[in-house]
Design an enzyme around this catalytic site. Structure first.
Site, PDB file in Angstrom:
ATOM      1  N   LYS A 261      40.102 -21.604  11.510  1.00 43.58           N
ATOM      2  CA  LYS A 261      40.896 -22.565  11.095  1.00 43.58           C
ATOM      3  C   LYS A 261      40.374 -23.237   9.787  1.00 43.58           C
ATOM      4  O   LYS A 261      41.084 -23.388   8.990  1.00 43.58           O
ATOM      5  CB  LYS A 261      41.104 -23.642  12.267  1.00 43.58           C
ATOM      6  CG  LYS A 261      41.357 -22.920  13.616  1.00 43.58           C
ATOM      7  CD  LYS A 261      41.467 -24.223  14.552  1.00 43.58           C
ATOM      8  CE  LYS A 261      40.282 -24.808  14.907  1.00 43.58           C
ATOM      9  NZ  LYS A 261      39.415 -23.949  15.573  1.00 43.58           N
TER      10      LYS A 261
ATOM     11  N   ARG B  72      27.500 -18.294  11.439  1.00 40.34           N
ATOM     12  CA  ARG B  72      28.270 -19.378  10.365  1.00 40.34           C
ATOM     13  C   ARG B  72      27.226 -19.989   9.910  1.00 40.34           C
ATOM     14  O   ARG B  72      26.365 -20.475  10.264  1.00 40.34           O
ATOM     15  CB  ARG B  72      29.218 -20.194  11.262  1.00 40.34           C
ATOM     16  CG  ARG B  72      29.712 -21.299  10.182  1.00 40.34           C
ATOM     17  CD  ARG B  72      30.998 -21.865  10.518  1.00 40.34           C
ATOM     18  NE  ARG B  72      30.738 -22.491  11.964  1.00 40.34           N
ATOM     19  CZ  ARG B  72      31.691 -23.254  12.666  1.00 40.34           C
ATOM     20  NH1 ARG B  72      32.883 -22.969  12.276  1.00 40.34           N
ATOM     21  NH2 ARG B  72      31.492 -23.742  13.645  1.00 40.34           N
TER      22      ARG B  72
ATOM     23  N   ARG C 121      31.914 -24.277  24.121  1.00 39.11           N
ATOM     24  CA  ARG C 121      32.985 -24.778  23.592  1.00 39.11           C
ATOM     25  C   ARG C 121      34.373 -23.938  23.839  1.00 39.11           C
ATOM     26  O   ARG C 121      35.439 -24.323  23.776  1.00 39.11           O
ATOM     27  CB  ARG C 121      32.642 -24.635  22.008  1.00 39.11           C
ATOM     28  CG  ARG C 121      32.066 -26.089  21.512  1.00 39.11           C
ATOM     29  CD  ARG C 121      31.231 -25.709  20.190  1.00 39.11           C
ATOM     30  NE  ARG C 121      32.174 -25.397  19.059  1.00 39.11           N
ATOM     31  CZ  ARG C 121      31.570 -24.656  17.900  1.00 39.11           C
ATOM     32  NH1 ARG C 121      30.450 -24.227  18.063  1.00 39.11           N
ATOM     33  NH2 ARG C 121      32.359 -24.674  16.787  1.00 39.11           N
TER      34      ARG C 121
HETATM   35  P1  AP5 Z   1      35.897 -21.242  10.780  1.00 37.62           P
HETATM   36  O1  AP5 Z   1      36.916 -21.153   9.669  1.00 37.62           O
HETATM   37  O2  AP5 Z   1      34.565 -22.139  10.398  1.00 37.62           O
HETATM   38  O3  AP5 Z   1      36.188 -21.367  12.176  1.00 37.62           O
HETATM   39  P2  AP5 Z   1      36.710 -22.641  12.967  1.00 37.62           P
HETATM   40  O4  AP5 Z   1      38.193 -22.201  13.519  1.00 37.62           O
HETATM   41  O5  AP5 Z   1      37.035 -23.761  11.734  1.00 37.62           O
HETATM   42  O6  AP5 Z   1      35.660 -23.241  13.783  1.00 37.62           O
HETATM   43  P3  AP5 Z   1      35.246 -24.487  14.154  1.00 37.62           P
HETATM   44  O7  AP5 Z   1      33.736 -24.042  14.931  1.00 37.62           O
HETATM   45  O8  AP5 Z   1      35.059 -25.404  13.067  1.00 37.62           O
HETATM   46  O9  AP5 Z   1      36.234 -25.042  15.240  1.00 37.62           O
HETATM   47  P4  AP5 Z   1      35.917 -26.048  16.210  1.00 37.62           P
HETATM   48  O10 AP5 Z   1      37.387 -26.148  16.716  1.00 37.62           O
HETATM   49  O11 AP5 Z   1      34.879 -25.446  17.428  1.00 37.62           O
HETATM   50  O12 AP5 Z   1      35.164 -27.277  15.527  1.00 37.62           O
HETATM   51  P5  AP5 Z   1      35.570 -28.672  15.029  1.00 37.62           P
HETATM   52  O13 AP5 Z   1      35.103 -28.955  13.676  1.00 37.62           O
HETATM   53  O14 AP5 Z   1      37.156 -28.766  15.008  1.00 37.62           O
HETATM   54  O15 AP5 Z   1      35.076 -19.644  10.950  1.00 37.62           O
HETATM   55  C1  AP5 Z   1      34.154 -19.457  11.762  1.00 37.62           C
HETATM   56  C2  AP5 Z   1      33.218 -18.326  11.087  1.00 37.62           C
HETATM   57  O16 AP5 Z   1      33.801 -17.091  11.095  1.00 37.62           O
HETATM   58  C3  AP5 Z   1      32.750 -18.652   9.766  1.00 37.62           C
HETATM   59  O17 AP5 Z   1      31.449 -18.243   9.785  1.00 37.62           O
HETATM   60  C4  AP5 Z   1      33.962 -17.983   9.087  1.00 37.62           C
HETATM   61  O18 AP5 Z   1      33.270 -17.568   7.811  1.00 37.62           O
HETATM   62  C5  AP5 Z   1      34.043 -16.639   9.605  1.00 37.62           C
HETATM   63  N1  AP5 Z   1      35.440 -16.184   9.363  1.00 37.62           N
HETATM   64  C6  AP5 Z   1      36.453 -17.075   9.439  1.00 37.62           C
HETATM   65  N2  AP5 Z   1      37.523 -16.014   9.332  1.00 37.62           N
HETATM   66  C7  AP5 Z   1      37.176 -14.888   9.389  1.00 37.62           C
HETATM   67  C8  AP5 Z   1      37.699 -13.405   9.461  1.00 37.62           C
HETATM   68  N3  AP5 Z   1      38.850 -13.136   9.489  1.00 37.62           N
HETATM   69  N4  AP5 Z   1      36.679 -12.209   9.611  1.00 37.62           N
HETATM   70  C9  AP5 Z   1      35.603 -12.415   9.769  1.00 37.62           C
HETATM   71  N5  AP5 Z   1      34.682 -13.657   9.741  1.00 37.62           N
HETATM   72  C10 AP5 Z   1      35.668 -14.815   9.706  1.00 37.62           C
HETATM   73  O19 AP5 Z   1      35.201 -29.596  16.245  1.00 37.62           O
HETATM   74  C11 AP5 Z   1      33.651 -29.775  16.602  1.00 37.62           C
HETATM   75  C12 AP5 Z   1      33.665 -30.699  17.438  1.00 37.62           C
HETATM   76  O20 AP5 Z   1      34.141 -32.277  17.203  1.00 37.62           O
HETATM   77  C13 AP5 Z   1      34.348 -30.292  18.838  1.00 37.62           C
HETATM   78  O21 AP5 Z   1      33.427 -29.311  19.724  1.00 37.62           O
HETATM   79  C14 AP5 Z   1      34.367 -31.669  19.480  1.00 37.62           C
HETATM   80  O22 AP5 Z   1      33.181 -32.193  19.998  1.00 37.62           O
HETATM   81  C15 AP5 Z   1      34.812 -32.573  18.413  1.00 37.62           C
HETATM   82  N6  AP5 Z   1      36.237 -32.460  18.096  1.00 37.62           N
HETATM   83  C16 AP5 Z   1      36.891 -32.324  17.093  1.00 37.62           C
HETATM   84  N7  AP5 Z   1      38.209 -32.548  17.244  1.00 37.62           N
HETATM   85  C17 AP5 Z   1      38.378 -32.975  18.284  1.00 37.62           C
HETATM   86  C18 AP5 Z   1      39.733 -33.530  19.013  1.00 37.62           C
HETATM   87  N8  AP5 Z   1      40.675 -33.446  18.677  1.00 37.62           N
HETATM   88  N9  AP5 Z   1      39.360 -33.832  20.412  1.00 37.62           N
HETATM   89  C19 AP5 Z   1      38.108 -34.104  21.007  1.00 37.62           C
HETATM   90  N10 AP5 Z   1      37.035 -33.771  20.308  1.00 37.62           N
HETATM   91  C20 AP5 Z   1      36.999 -33.197  18.935  1.00 37.62           C
END
Ligand code: AP5
Ligand code: ZN
Length: 216
Positions: free
Chosen positions: A13, A127, A171
């Site tokens: 994402k 990552r 997660r």
């Molecule tokens: P990346 O683009 O970083 O993936 P992402 O989907 O953004 O993953 P996140 O871990 O950031 O999502 P998340 O939903 O767990 O975390 P968030 O920050 O929202 O890609 C991942 C890796 O893959 C990278 O190394 C990239 O280079 C690689 N990659 C990407 N595309 C690729 C491809 N096509 N092929 C190969 N490699 C690829 O949330 C973190 C925490 O915050 C949560 O756990 C929670 O505690 C809290 N939080 C956030 N929002 C809320 C909410 N709405 N409600 C409650 N708690 C929340």
């Protein structure tokens, strides 16, 4: 244009959000980034959120709903916005509608980036994230030109506290139990667009752009 970028942790994402927000000239609003900034700055909100985040649990709905309400009222959302990481529960999705009503907006699309659990684990465990600009890399599939250094801003790359094996597994479980039900919720509203996220970054990007073409 108002878009939600939806998908499990590690679906890509953040990686894709950067392209979409530049292409459509709309702000990328990542609740994960907002929370991590608060943790880094040691705010009251950050102190409350840290323990939930480190173990891979969701931060309570009320906190997230307040964050989004505040953020969407800023003037830069007039042209639209890209939500990344919100909503993540049915309660959050239900709270979003009245917030959008208040600013006279409605969602145009929810892009669902689909990736299998094994690939999510591979991506998250490799990552690396830039401490300064938040750009993400992968040690194997998307490495920075110089190890440990961000290509875009020269910042230091680090491994997120919730990218440990135990937190990643948790997660993914949390996603299945609390977030995945939103797929049906938005499909019923006719907003869902499915994209196969388990391909090269460029291919996923082209598919998303194609899906969003009619909003350009
Ligand atoms: P990346 O683009 O970083 O993936 P992402 O989907 O953004 O993953 P996140 O871990 O950031 O999502 P998340 O939903 O767990 O975390 P968030 O920050 O929202 O890609 C991942 C890796 O893959 C990278 O190394 C990239 O280079 C690689 N990659 C990407 N595309 C690729 C491809 N096509 N092929 C190969 N490699 C690829 O949330 C973190 C925490 O915050 C949560 O756990 C929670 O505690 C809290 N939080 C956030 N929002 C809320 C909410 N709405 N409600 C409650 N708690 C929340
Ligand atoms: Zn950077």
């Amino acid at each position: 244009m108002q878009i939600v970028l939806f998908g499990p942790p590690g679906a890509g994402k953040g990686t894709q959000a950067k392209f979409i927000s530049e292409k459509f000239n709309i702000p990328h609003i990542s609740t994960g980034d907002i929370l991590r900034e608060n943790v880094r700055e040691g705010t009251a909100l950050g102190k409350k959120a840290k323990a939930f985040m480190d173990k891979g649990a969701l931060v309570p709905d009320e906190i997230l709903i307040d964050i989004i309400k505040d953020r969407l009222q800023k003037p830069d959302t007039k042209r639209g916005f890209l939500l990344d990481g919100f909503p993540r529960t049915i309660a959050q999705a239900e709270a979003l509608d009245p917030i959008l009503d208040e600013i006279n907006k409605k969602l145009d699309a929810v892009v669902n980036v689909d990736v299998s659990a094994n690939e999510l684990i591979r991506r998250l465990s490799g990552r690396r994230t830039c401490r300064s600009c938040g750009a993400t890399y992968h040690v194997k599939s998307n490495p920075s030109r110089v190890a440990g250094v961000c290509d875009q801003c020269g910042g230091e790359l680090y491994q997120r506290a919730d990218d440990t094996e135990a937190a990643i597994k948790h997660r993914i479980d949390v996603y299945k139990n609390q977030t995945q039900p939103l797929i049906d919720y938005y499909r019923k509203k006719g907003l869902l667009m499915d994209v196969d996220g388990e391909r090269e970054i460029d291919e996923v990007r082209s598919d998303i752009m194609r899906a969003l073409e009619r909003f350009q």
